[in-house]
Enzyme design. Structure first.
Site, PDB file in Angstrom:
ATOM      1  N   ARG A 188       0.822  -1.211   0.000  1.00  0.00           N
ATOM      2  CA  ARG A 188       0.000   0.000   0.000  1.00  0.00           C
ATOM      3  C   ARG A 188       0.856   1.261   0.000  1.00  0.00           C
ATOM      4  O   ARG A 188       0.519   2.254  -0.629  1.00  0.00           O
ATOM      5  CB  ARG A 188      -0.948  -0.012   1.209  1.00  0.00           C
ATOM      6  CG  ARG A 188      -2.032   1.049   1.131  1.00  0.00           C
ATOM      7  CD  ARG A 188      -3.048   0.902   2.244  1.00  0.00           C
ATOM      8  NE  ARG A 188      -3.913  -0.244   2.006  1.00  0.00           N
ATOM      9  CZ  ARG A 188      -4.008  -1.295   2.807  1.00  0.00           C
ATOM     10  NH1 ARG A 188      -3.269  -1.348   3.900  1.00  0.00           N
ATOM     11  NH2 ARG A 188      -4.808  -2.285   2.537  1.00  0.00           N
ATOM     12  N   GLY A 189       1.993   1.238   0.687  1.00  0.00           N
ATOM     13  CA  GLY A 189       2.880   2.403   0.704  1.00  0.00           C
ATOM     14  C   GLY A 189       3.416   2.730  -0.674  1.00  0.00           C
ATOM     15  O   GLY A 189       3.482   3.909  -1.064  1.00  0.00           O
TER      16      GLY A 189
END
Length: 363
Positions: free
Chosen positions: A298-299
């Site tokens: 997700r980062g």
């Protein structure tokens, strides 16, 4: 005497809107990190929202509420409780999609982007929706009464003091924000409706932190500190005093800036699909995330999206290493595993690793 007073007071207020005045976004001084995070999320809502943590009295709620006034209006199907988009099937309620497939003409209106406040004491039924008791009793039919997630579709859902919200409600919000849909199963009614919104949470870290797995679901994390510069503090106080004394006159002073800001947001939203990023930069972002031992991907995704949104905000079609540097802390600081014995600030750690990967100056 009473008639004279009435005659004089009517013209003074007749030309003014009946809505409550909101402090203009363009007049907010300082807190650039918070403002940038909010703007990038409205340019690309798929970034995933923003968590704003900071001291009390630093303008978090004021800034978030002010944002709505500079957002461009959206087209919605008239009378639809879900703010359905008349063209995009992913943003349509089932009834609207079926009407569209039958070839019916849909009445369309322009309205402001909705902003919904979620009170801390809200129940799950109030958030997700429930059975319309009035129709059940008077008409004998099972009908759905939309909740806050329905009202927030295509808008902003704001949770003040989100770190005090019950965990099960936070789970519901983040699941809806991640999937874009809200599914309701209540007393024989099964319904699914779009719930695409920018989730904005604010809170004071002294009152408790969010669980790491929930904090990770917010796309960006802005940390707000009390302004220390005396001159800047005086400017903020004077502006607020002027607004409280004569709000409509204060708004008129910033009318052109507000209009310009709204136009820039519209242009950025239009330009965003054309923005590209070189492969080497995408690899560099993933290298930063891997070096920092960020869980999941997700980062990587959020940093890519935020850098492109920043390029679109500044009118460019190519994201640069400078864009990455300006957003990487916002996107990654809350995803790091915290060591209570480590004195280094998480934002500094992100910049330090970014400097090693991208060789930017001044980290």
């Amino acid at each position: 005497m009473f008639s004279l007073i009435t005659q004089k007071s009517v013209p003074a207020t007749a030309t003014r809107p009946l809505t409550r005045p909101v402090f203009p976004f363009s007049a907010i001084v300082g807190q650039e990190e918070m403002k940038l995070a909010l703007l990038l999320n409205v340019i690309d809502p798929k970034i995933g929202g923003v968590m704003i943590m900071g001291d009390r009295g630093t303008g978090k709620s004021t800034t978030i509420r002010a944002l709505v006034d500079v957002l461009p209006e959206i087209a919605v199907v008239a009378g639809d409780p879900f703010n359905s988009d008349p063209e995009d099937p992913e943003l349509m309620a089932e009834s609207v999609r079926q009407a569209k497939e039958r070839g019916e003409t849909l009445a369309v209106v322009q309205q402001k982007v909705p902003m919904v406040d979620l009170p801390l004491g809200a129940t799950e039924d109030r958030v997700c929706g429930t059975i319309d008791i009035e129709k059940a009793l008077t008409e004998g039919v099972r009908a759905f009464e939309p909740g806050l997630l329905a009202r927030a579709n295509r808008g902003i859902l704001y949770v003040d003091e989100v770190n005090l919200l019950d965990d099960h409600l936070v789970d519901v919000l983040l699941d809806a924000a991640a999937s874009g849909w809200n599914t309701v199963e209540r007393e024989g009614i099964s319904l699914r409706h779009p719930a695409r919104f920018v989730l904005v949470g604010s809170g004071n870290p002294e009152e408790g932190e969010l669980r790491p797995q929930l904090l990770d679901r917010f796309g960006m994390h802005a940390e707000i500190r009390t302004v220390k510069d005396p001159a800047l503090r005086v400017q903020i106080v004077e502006q607020r005093t002027a607004f409280d004394r004569e709000p409509w006159g204060f708004l008129e002073q910033y009318g052109e800036r507000q209009t310009s800001l709204k136009g820039q947001i519209t242009q950025a939203q239009t330009l965003l699909p054309q923005v590209q990023m070189d492969y080497d930069l995408r690899v560099g972002i993933s290298q930063v995330c891997a070096t920092l031992d960020v869980d999941g991907l997700r980062g990587d995704i959020v940093t890519n999206r935020a850098a492109k949104a920043l390029a679109a905000w500044e009118g460019r079609t190519l994201a640069t290493v400078g864009d990455i540097r300006r957003v990487v802390v916002l996107c990654l600081r809350h995803r790091l595993r915290k060591d209570p014995l480590e004195p280094v600030d998480s934002g500094y750690r992100v910049l330090q690793v970014g400097q090693e990967v991208f060789q930017w100056e001044g980290a």
